[in-house]
Motif scaffolding. Structure first.
Motif, short mmCIF file in Angstrom:
data_model
loop_
_atom_site.label_atom_id
_atom_site.label_comp_id
_atom_site.label_asym_id
_atom_site.label_seq_id
_atom_site.Cartn_x
_atom_site.Cartn_y
_atom_site.Cartn_z
N LEU A 490 16.90 29.68 33.83
CA LEU A 490 17.15 28.24 33.96
C LEU A 490 16.61 27.44 32.77
O LEU A 490 16.69 26.20 32.78
CB LEU A 490 16.51 27.71 35.25
CG LEU A 490 16.96 28.38 36.56
CD1 LEU A 490 16.19 27.80 37.74
CD2 LEU A 490 18.47 28.20 36.75
N LEU A 491 16.08 28.11 31.77
CA LEU A 491 15.41 27.40 30.69
C LEU A 491 16.35 26.50 29.89
O LEU A 491 15.92 25.50 29.33
CB LEU A 491 14.74 28.41 29.73
CG LEU A 491 13.45 29.07 30.23
CD1 LEU A 491 12.87 29.97 29.15
CD2 LEU A 491 12.42 28.00 30.62
N LEU A 492 17.64 26.87 29.83
CA LEU A 492 18.56 26.04 29.05
C LEU A 492 18.82 24.70 29.73
O LEU A 492 19.23 23.73 29.08
CB LEU A 492 19.89 26.77 28.83
CG LEU A 492 19.95 27.66 27.59
CD1 LEU A 492 18.97 28.82 27.69
CD2 LEU A 492 21.36 28.18 27.35
N GLU A 493 18.55 24.64 31.04
CA GLU A 493 18.77 23.39 31.78
C GLU A 493 17.45 22.71 32.13
O GLU A 493 17.46 21.65 32.76
CB GLU A 493 19.54 23.70 33.08
CG GLU A 493 20.83 24.48 32.88
CD GLU A 493 21.79 23.75 31.95
OE1 GLU A 493 21.81 22.50 31.97
OE2 GLU A 493 22.51 24.44 31.19
N THR A 494 16.33 23.30 31.70
CA THR A 494 15.01 22.78 32.07
C THR A 494 14.36 22.08 30.89
O THR A 494 14.35 22.63 29.78
CB THR A 494 14.10 23.95 32.52
OG1 THR A 494 14.74 24.66 33.57
CG2 THR A 494 12.74 23.43 32.98
N PRO A 495 13.84 20.87 31.08
CA PRO A 495 13.08 20.23 29.99
C PRO A 495 11.93 21.13 29.56
O PRO A 495 11.18 21.64 30.40
CB PRO A 495 12.58 18.93 30.62
CG PRO A 495 13.55 18.65 31.73
CD PRO A 495 13.94 19.99 32.26
N LEU A 496 11.81 21.33 28.26
CA LEU A 496 10.85 22.27 27.72
C LEU A 496 10.10 21.60 26.58
O LEU A 496 10.72 21.16 25.60
CB LEU A 496 11.60 23.51 27.21
CG LEU A 496 10.84 24.82 27.01
CD1 LEU A 496 10.24 25.31 28.32
CD2 LEU A 496 11.77 25.89 26.43
N ALA A 497 8.79 21.49 26.69
CA ALA A 497 7.99 20.86 25.64
C ALA A 497 7.27 21.94 24.84
O ALA A 497 6.57 22.78 25.42
CB ALA A 497 6.98 19.89 26.26
N LEU A 498 7.47 21.93 23.52
CA LEU A 498 6.85 22.95 22.66
C LEU A 498 6.07 22.29 21.54
O LEU A 498 6.50 21.26 20.99
CB LEU A 498 7.91 23.87 22.03
CG LEU A 498 8.67 24.81 22.95
CD1 LEU A 498 9.99 24.18 23.37
CD2 LEU A 498 8.95 26.14 22.23
N LEU A 499 4.96 22.91 21.19
CA LEU A 499 4.19 22.53 20.01
C LEU A 499 4.16 23.74 19.07
O LEU A 499 3.70 24.83 19.47
CB LEU A 499 2.76 22.14 20.40
CG LEU A 499 1.80 21.84 19.23
CD1 LEU A 499 2.27 20.63 18.43
CD2 LEU A 499 0.38 21.63 19.73
N VAL A 500 4.66 23.58 17.86
CA VAL A 500 4.70 24.65 16.86
C VAL A 500 3.81 24.24 15.69
O VAL A 500 4.08 23.23 15.04
CB VAL A 500 6.13 24.94 16.38
CG1 VAL A 500 6.12 26.06 15.33
CG2 VAL A 500 7.03 25.31 17.55
N VAL A 501 2.76 25.00 15.44
CA VAL A 501 1.86 24.71 14.32
C VAL A 501 2.20 25.65 13.17
O VAL A 501 2.07 26.87 13.31
CB VAL A 501 0.39 24.86 14.73
CG1 VAL A 501 -0.52 24.54 13.55
CG2 VAL A 501 0.06 23.95 15.91
#
Length: 699
Positions: A490-501
């Protein structure tokens, strides 16, 4: 018969040489090489009509052979009465114009400016046996006498091993007198045969000290090095730099000697430099394979690494090169990497340029006149096009270059020149399939094409990036780690917050942005130059869902953790390199895995979130310490080793009860991949998420 002295100091005594020549008899003693080995240098700096003085002539045949080719005006002196008598008897009838005199070179009886050349073959080395006061005083008198009997424009031509104290004394003395100083390496014989005389493992040099007319008040000093017999002299800025250059050549000669005598010296590498500029042109690695049974045709081979592929594991890592040597089936394989910034015409010109030099690295036992094969991938030298060069105050000098892979695709790479064998960022370029390009190809097929001309031209700056393709294995593993989130299908339809350093070329956050349409990404990059590079050269762009923050990742996360309403990310990714090459851990910098900082990372991660870290650590003790620290903050820790690389990807979660059995992990990865592979989404068929997690282990 042992004719060597008990101590080196005896070389400077007349009594030693009297005894030496009495015991040796009339057999010639050729210290530092025969006429045939020295004639190239001698003829370069001596003219047949010039008046020549040979000091410390001994019973060498050098003067006789010079006489026989037209150098008739030669005077020879030596401190040994025995040897002078021998030489007079040997040459009285055959060489009537050549004279031999018993004379002390520190007190010569000739008038000032009597000669145009003073030739010294090993005499300075024999006298300057140490740096004690009496020895140095004797050498000062000798060199002063040499200067006195030479005319202005004349040359002191001294054949020497150029040991450090001898070079320092000779160069210092004559440069202070205002003479031009040149050191010329004598070409050594390529035929390694058992010599009747003991040979020196150090290379032989000729000092050419040219006498200039004194200029009052002038401080001009000229230092030159000529590394090859017919080479062009290189001007050096100081006596110290000259000594360093000579020392480099001595070390190379010693290395060649060791490689000839025995195999299996361990990891041996060296740079071959352009003779005119001094810039590195080739990097050679010597790989011995003791398991190969010797035969006539498997002693030695050279492998030319195609341009741009020197960073691959097979060519760039010691274990990879060992595997390459084993598969090639030679006792010794030398891999040759071509340097960026150098021009290469093709395989034939490289072979012609390297043939003589690489033979110096051949193993013992190779048949005479053996043809050495030059190998490569596909028989060509590859394609490398530098698209952009820059210098960042934080990252130093860098290049963006396009290289051709073994599948004829082109790849764009970011390389920091401080670590030129490591690819910082990489992206595959799309093939140009426009109608105009297709017409041009059909037209070009009718024209004759050089064998080494690639079918696809190197990428122009505007050529698009293939955003569906991840080049780096560690990036593929990091993306696969998203399967550890709940309900991956379901990840393509789920809001996903990412931090990339760590932005680099931006391929990691860009891939997430393009394949997960509900994702919102904060990327943190300390170096503003890298954002410019990513935007201009790697197809990166910001959007409403992807923002780049120019900041130190440590400060940025500390600031987030200190807020009352702190954000919470589903995924935090660290892909940030260390700028300190002395550390045993090159990714991330140690401060990023300190426990107090890891607590701050924990505070901005959702309870079911995953912290993904690219770890590059060669220090096993340090790595164990890092894993222990991570485990203390994130009780659930998976490790995925990248095959053929030092990289390890760590997947960290907060709750041990979330631990999954390996079949469950693979099932979740397959579910996520099925979702991503839906028609119209653009997916690289070679990228199998579950394969990226097959070797994952729980710490």
């Amino acid at each position: 018969m042992n004719l060597l002295p008990k101590s080196a100091r005896e070389f400077g005594s007349a009594e030693y040489w009297e005894k030496f020549f009495q015991q040796r008899g009339k057999r010639a003693f050729e210290w530092y090489g025969s006429y045939l080995e020295l004639c190239g240098v001698l003829h370069k700096y001596m003219k047949p009509r010039e008046k020549v003085l040979v000091i410390g002539c001994g019973n060498s045949e050098l003067s006789e052979q010079l006489y026989d080719v037209g150098y008739l005006d030669i005077v020879n002196i030596d401190i040994s009465e025995v040897v002078i008598k021998q030489m007079k008897e040997r040459n009285a009838s055959r060489r009537p114009q050549m004279s031999f005199l018993k004379m002390d070179m520190t007190q010569m009886e000739f008038p000032d400016a009597s000669f145009q050349v003073v030739l010294d073959k090993g005499t300075l080395d024999a006298v300057l046996t140490d740096e004690e006061e009496n020895t140095l005083h004797q050498v000062d008198r000798m060199l002063a006498e040499v200067g006195r009997v030479l005319q202005v424009g004349g040359r002191y031509l001294c054949i020497s091993l150029a040991q450090a104290h001898i070079l320092k004394k000779a160069v210092g003395h004559f440069s202070r007198e205002g003479w031009m100083v040149r050191v010329h390496q004598v070409a050594s014989s390529q035929d390694r045969v058992l010599e009747a005389e003991p040979r020196f493992s150090l290379p032989v040099f000729a000092f050419i000290m040219t006498k200039f007319r004194p200029v009052p008040g002038s401080a001009l000093q000229i230092f030159e090095l000529c590394a090859q017999e017919q080479g062009k002299p290189v001007r050096l800025e100081s006596a110290e730099r000259l000594a360093e250059a000579v020392r480099e050549r001595q070390q190379y000669a010693w290395l060649c000697s060791q490689l000839y005598r025995k195999a299996g010296l361990g990891s041996v590498s060296l740079d071959l430099c352009d003779g005119d500029t001094g810039e590195p042109r080739y990097t050679l690695h010597v790989v011995d394979n003791p398991t190969v049974k010797p035969s006539r045709d498997n002693h030695f081979a050279i492998f030319i690494i195609p341009q741009g592929r020197e960073t691959e594991w097979l060519f760039g890592m010691e274990e990879g090169r060992k595997q390459l040597a084993a598969s090639a089936g030679f006792r010794r394989l030398i891999t040759v990497a071509l340097h960026r910034g150098q021009r290469y015409e093709g395989m034939d010109s490289i072979q012609a340029e390297l043939s003589a030099r690489v033979m110096e690295l051949a193993p013992a036992g190779m048949p005479a006149q053996q043809q050495v094969p030059f190998l490569s991938v596909g028989g060509d030298i590859g394609v490398r096009t530098v698209q952009h060069q820059g210098c960042s105050p934080l990252s130093g000098s860098y290049v963006v270059e396009d290289v051709q892979g073994d599948d004829k695709h082109y790849f764009r790479r970011l390389i920091f020149l401080s670590n030129r064998n490591v690819v910082q960022s990489e992206a595959r370029l799309l093939k140009d399939v426009s109608h105009r390009a297709q017409k041009k190809r059909k037209k070009d097929r009718k024209k004759p094409r050089a064998d080494d001309t690639p079918e696809d031209l190197p990428a122009a700056p505007g050529r698009p990036i293939d955003k569906t393709y991840l080049c780096c294995e560690h990036h593929k593993a990091m993306i696969a780690g998203l399967a550890l989130l709940r309900n991956p299908e379901l990840l393509l339809e789920t809001p996903l917050a990412l931090l990339v350093v760590g932005l680099g070329g931006g391929s990691l956050p860009l891939f997430v942005h393009d394949h997960f349409p509900k994702s919102c990404i904060d990327a943190v990059e300390i170096d503003p130059c890298m954002l410019e590079v990513a935007t201009q050269w790697f197809g990166f762009s910001q959007s409403d869902r992807m923002k780049v923050h120019i900041a130190d990742g440590l400060d940025y996360i500390t600031s987030l953790a200190g807020r009352k309403a702190r954000p919470h990310y589903n995924v935090v990714m660290f892909d940030v390199d260390s700028k300190d090459p002395t550390l045993g851990m090159s990714c991330p910098p140690p401060a990023f895995v300190d426990q107090p900082f890891l607590q701050k990372v924990k505070s901005i991660l959702t309870p079911e979130g995953v912290f993904i870290l690219n770890l590059v650590c060669r220090d096993l003790g340090l790595k164990d310490s890092v894993l222990t620290g991570l485990k203390a903050v994130f009780p659930l820790l998976y490790v995925r080793r990248i095959e053929g690389e030092v990289n390890e990807i760590l997947f960290c979660q907060l709750h041990p009860e979330q631990k999954l059995a390996m079949p469950e992990v693979l099932e979740m990865a397959q579910a996520l991949e099925q979702t991503l592979r839906k028609p119209g989404r653009g997916w690289d068929d070679t990228y199998v998420l579950s394969d990226m997690l097959k070797t994952v282990k729980i710490v």
